[in-house]
Design an enzyme around this catalytic site. Sequence first.
Site, mmCIF file in Angstrom:
data_model
loop_
_atom_site.group_PDB
_atom_site.id
_atom_site.type_symbol
_atom_site.label_atom_id
_atom_site.label_comp_id
_atom_site.label_asym_id
_atom_site.label_seq_id
_atom_site.Cartn_x
_atom_site.Cartn_y
_atom_site.Cartn_z
ATOM 1 N N GLU A 122 -7.948 -20.615 -15.938
ATOM 2 C CA GLU A 122 -8.432 -21.869 -14.387
ATOM 3 C C GLU A 122 -9.270 -21.935 -15.102
ATOM 4 O O GLU A 122 -10.332 -21.788 -15.462
ATOM 5 C CB GLU A 122 -8.969 -20.261 -13.826
ATOM 6 C CG GLU A 122 -9.132 -20.897 -12.208
ATOM 7 C CD GLU A 122 -10.247 -20.344 -11.616
ATOM 8 O OE1 GLU A 122 -10.202 -21.385 -10.037
ATOM 9 O OE2 GLU A 122 -10.833 -19.640 -11.799
ATOM 10 N N ASP B 167 -10.052 -15.911 -15.439
ATOM 11 C CA ASP B 167 -10.791 -17.033 -14.529
ATOM 12 C C ASP B 167 -12.180 -17.799 -15.105
ATOM 13 O O ASP B 167 -13.093 -17.863 -15.456
ATOM 14 C CB ASP B 167 -11.964 -15.558 -13.840
ATOM 15 C CG ASP B 167 -12.041 -15.556 -12.527
ATOM 16 O OD1 ASP B 167 -11.379 -16.313 -11.548
ATOM 17 O OD2 ASP B 167 -13.496 -15.496 -12.205
ATOM 18 N N ASP C 225 1.193 -1.274 -0.133
ATOM 19 C CA ASP C 225 -0.150 -0.193 0.305
ATOM 20 C C ASP C 225 1.187 1.310 0.033
ATOM 21 O O ASP C 225 1.236 1.207 1.361
ATOM 22 C CB ASP C 225 -1.049 -0.032 1.352
ATOM 23 C CG ASP C 225 -1.831 1.386 1.118
ATOM 24 O OD1 ASP C 225 -2.313 2.281 0.685
ATOM 25 O OD2 ASP C 225 -1.861 1.150 2.322
HETATM 26 C C1 NOJ Z 1 -12.399 -17.723 -9.209
HETATM 27 C C2 NOJ Z 1 -11.299 -17.230 -8.768
HETATM 28 O O1 NOJ Z 1 -9.947 -17.460 -8.924
HETATM 29 C C3 NOJ Z 1 -11.558 -16.866 -7.357
HETATM 30 O O2 NOJ Z 1 -10.989 -15.881 -6.122
HETATM 31 C C4 NOJ Z 1 -13.057 -16.084 -7.501
HETATM 32 O O3 NOJ Z 1 -14.030 -15.410 -6.181
HETATM 33 C C5 NOJ Z 1 -14.107 -16.551 -8.737
HETATM 34 N N1 NOJ Z 1 -12.882 -17.030 -9.246
HETATM 35 C C6 NOJ Z 1 -14.816 -15.766 -8.933
HETATM 36 O O4 NOJ Z 1 -15.061 -15.594 -9.678
#
Ligand code: NOJ
Length: 508
Positions: free
Chosen positions: A254, A200, A26
């Site tokens: 992911e 994501d 920060d």
């Molecule tokens: C995966 C992400 O890594 C996580 O932190 C998030 O809550 C969910 N996807 C929803 O976007």
Amino acid sequence: MTTPLNDPAWWQRGVIYQIYPRSFADESGDGIGDLEGIVRHLDHLAWLGVDALWTSPIFTSPMADFGYDVSNYTDIDPVFGTLETFDALIAAAHKRDIRVLLDWVPNHTSDRHPWFMASRGSRDNPYRDWYLWRDRPNNWRQAFRDAPAWTLDPRTGQYYLHHFLPQQPDLNWNNPAVRTAMHDVLRFWLDRGVDGFRADVVHLIGKDPALPDDPDDPVGSRVAWHYHPLTHEWLREIRAVLDSYPGDRMMVGEVNLSDNAQVASHAGPEQLHLAFDFTLTYAPWDARAFRESIAAVEDATSAAGSWPALVLSNHDVPRHRTRYGGDERRAMVAALILLTLRGTPFLYAGEELGLEDAKIPADRHVDPGGRDPQRAPIPWTSDPDHGWAGKPWLPWPPEPDTRNAVSQRRDTASIAALYRRLLRARHDDATLHGGSLELLDAPAGVLAYDRVGPAGRRRVLANFEDSPVEVVSEGSWRVSLATSRQREGEAFDGMLGGTAAVVLTPAD
Ligand code: NOJ
């Protein structure tokens, strides 16, 4: 067995460092990490030797899921900075040969995104079909809490789908206008000079248009996470956008599916560059469990022709040191394994300092998914403020007076110093970054594998047990890297200390 890589791309050769921006550093004094804080600590990343950083989302967001609920994909949330500070971050990172990846959230937006606000306005709004509205919900359940994945919107009397919070409505990727708009988001940041993205929950973008009920098996359906082959089609379109830019831009996805082959099938020359395999994050501290995880990733990626993306910790799971019972030596052994496996290692900021999860008092819980402990702020110095301009939004992890970047960098026997040696070795050694991998037989409690490639053979031995063990290896070997620094350079005498690991190089 896999074959060695001839001419690895940067994202195969390199090591990628994940920053959770709220918790990194920060500068503004509000207790929330920001882009200036990242710029200020880029020298730490350069000292460590990483090739790229990935920041969790920094786009405009109401922060219901701390940035994974985006209300404007083409601006920076004021809590983190501005587009100008972002440009300065890219320039400062590139100056140090560190690439920058952004976290792109394609499956859902915030409920405050103008697209969703229009969509919920009326049944005949042009944006209605950008999201998934139904008169009757199916039986899908949402993440984080045991509740339906559908919310009734009284204004129009229909339900909308959200795999995550009600504030995170799922986009309808079957609508071509959605796909074009999301490609434009990628172009906006590619034009600005980013080197790629982490995507994501990208396996969720392909959905069966009929949205059929899950089978009547709550555990199974939860684990299956709604895999649908349309995702591959959308990934090919996304790849074409990335490939239309010069300079090796990349995307790591992911793909939160439990089947390794299914995960690996999302990556390759026409889809994602990399798909995270989370198998290692589920493995307990046990040599056999690690061996099985490694074998599963090796088999799946070689069958699919994709390259592994390996991870021990991230902002969604307890830190691995904590998972392994808090023993720092275990975290050191795990680091040596992660950084000598075949595949691109992803580090989660703070693991190089051996951080454990923080203990969060009940009145300071803020994450709807219970993930605050692994998101504690990074202590930079031994000063009472640990290098933070404001009081951090979450409590410190354990021992910040000694377990901080300054103290760790000064100590040549520290875990941070070990990470640095491992990164340098991996960077310089074509066998370590590109070689194939052969799992070996070993005494109980020991994980053993060889890396074989252009620079010869390397042998990795890791003792998961607390007592020393003898490991017979034919030929003579030298210890080139070790969790105990004083062993490096020695001839290997066959003895492995308790909870220790070594990398061996042929002695002649
Ligand atoms: C995966 C992400 O890594 C996580 O932190 C998030 O809550 C969910 N996807 C929803 O976007």
